[in-house]
Write a protein that holds these residues in place. Structure first.
Motif, PDB file in Angstrom:
ATOM      1  N   MET A  99       0.849  -1.195   0.000  1.00 29.36           N
ATOM      2  CA  MET A  99       0.000   0.000   0.000  1.00 29.36           C
ATOM      3  C   MET A  99       0.886   1.248   0.000  1.00 29.36           C
ATOM      4  N   GLU A 100       0.643   2.145  -0.932  1.00 33.25           N
ATOM      5  CA  GLU A 100       1.424   3.370  -1.017  1.00 33.25           C
ATOM      6  C   GLU A 100       0.837   4.436  -0.085  1.00 33.25           C
ATOM      7  N   LYS A 145      -0.503   7.507  -0.402  1.00 36.73           N
ATOM      8  CA  LYS A 145      -1.802   8.124  -0.669  1.00 36.73           C
ATOM      9  C   LYS A 145      -2.945   7.154  -0.374  1.00 36.73           C
ATOM     10  N   GLU A 146      -2.797   5.909  -0.785  1.00 37.38           N
ATOM     11  CA  GLU A 146      -3.829   4.901  -0.528  1.00 37.38           C
ATOM     12  C   GLU A 146      -3.976   4.670   0.976  1.00 37.38           C
ATOM     13  N   TYR A 147      -2.853   4.584   1.666  1.00 34.30           N
ATOM     14  CA  TYR A 147      -2.884   4.376   3.117  1.00 34.30           C
ATOM     15  C   TYR A 147      -3.589   5.529   3.821  1.00 34.30           C
ATOM     16  N   PHE A 169      -7.323   5.614   3.354  1.00 33.04           N
ATOM     17  CA  PHE A 169      -8.011   4.519   4.027  1.00 33.04           C
ATOM     18  C   PHE A 169      -8.026   4.695   5.547  1.00 33.04           C
ATOM     19  N   LYS A 218       8.915   4.225   2.346  1.00 37.58           N
ATOM     20  CA  LYS A 218       8.484   3.153   3.240  1.00 37.58           C
ATOM     21  C   LYS A 218       9.733   2.425   3.728  1.00 37.58           C
ATOM     22  N   ILE A 255       2.766   2.340  10.252  1.00 32.87           N
ATOM     23  CA  ILE A 255       1.759   1.685   9.407  1.00 32.87           C
ATOM     24  C   ILE A 255       1.013   0.601  10.184  1.00 32.87           C
ATOM     25  N   ASN A 302      -0.959   2.601  13.125  1.00 37.42           N
ATOM     26  CA  ASN A 302      -1.737   3.733  12.608  1.00 37.42           C
ATOM     27  C   ASN A 302      -1.624   4.965  13.522  1.00 37.42           C
TER      28      ASN A 302
END
Length: 223
Positions: A1-2, A4-6, A9, A132, A175, A178
């Motif tokens: 997961m990059e 922006k997607e992370y 979400f 990352k 990650i 969170n």
């Protein structure tokens, strides 16, 4: 997961820019080196006790939030003038403070609008770098010092701000848990999370470090 997607979400609607505290409800604002000052009284000399306290507190919080093998995003906002001829030059955060040379090639860059509501905001833009990595990949003790030293030229390490309009902003994103950790300068830092239970241990253990201006709201949150 990059990245922006992370972010979409886990932290929908959040913009990675200063004052995360005012964008997100699950939050803590810490004041660093309470009761101490940057300069020794009545003389223009930096207070070593103050800065050593700041370094110790930021490192302590970082180690509480990030375990040795935790995967994280290290995100850096660099603010530049549109006419800057060095706009494609990579910020040295990743060259100087990442141990693992191999993962540096995975560094990603995105051009975003300027993050601040200045009168001449249209003349600037934001280069956002993201990598990352794992905690062990980062020379985090010296990186945290560089963030805290940014307003005090005699101190080292310190970021070079030539060719940029402000010092870079760095965000550490766990990650797995969170949690986002952001040190805005030597005066304080912010911690936000998607789940209040993820940061309750930090709230309980370092309660005395909470910024007094935010204490009432923070106490209500963790009732």
């Amino acid at each position: 997961m990059e990245l922006k997607e992370y972010m979409n979400f886990v932290f929908p609607g959040l913009i990675l820019k200063p004052s995360l505290y005012y964008q997100w409800d699950t939050r803590i604002h810490f004041e660093l080196a309470k009761g101490l000052y940057q300069f020794k009284s009545e003389i223009d000399e930096l207070n070593d006790e103050y800065f050593n306290r700041v370094y110790d507190q930021t490192t302590t919080l970082f180690n509480e939030i990030f375990s040795h093998n935790d995967e994280l995003f290290l995100v850096t906002n660099v603010y530049k003038h549109k006419g800057d001829i060095k706009r494609n030059k990579k910020i040295k955060v990743y060259n100087h403070y990442i141990n693992n040379k191999n993962i540096r090639f995975q560094l990603k860059e995105e051009t975003l609008p300027y993050m601040f509501d200045d009168d001449d905001a249209d003349e600037y833009y934001t280069s956002q770098f993201s990598l990352k990595c794992q905690k062990q990949d980062i020379r985090y003790p010296v990186l945290l010092k560089a963030i805290c030293n940014q307003d005090f030229p005699p101190l080292r390490p310190r970021f070079n701000n030539r060719g940029i309009s402000n010092y870079p902003d760095l965000f550490f994103i766990n990650i797995k848990k969170n949690i986002i950790f952001y040190i805005y300068d030597d005066r304080g830092c912010e911690v936000i999370a998607s789940d209040i239970e993820a940061i309750r241990p930090i709230y309980e253990k370092y309660n005395e470090w909470i910024d007094e201006y935010c204490r009432e709201d923070t106490e209500q949150l963790f009732k």
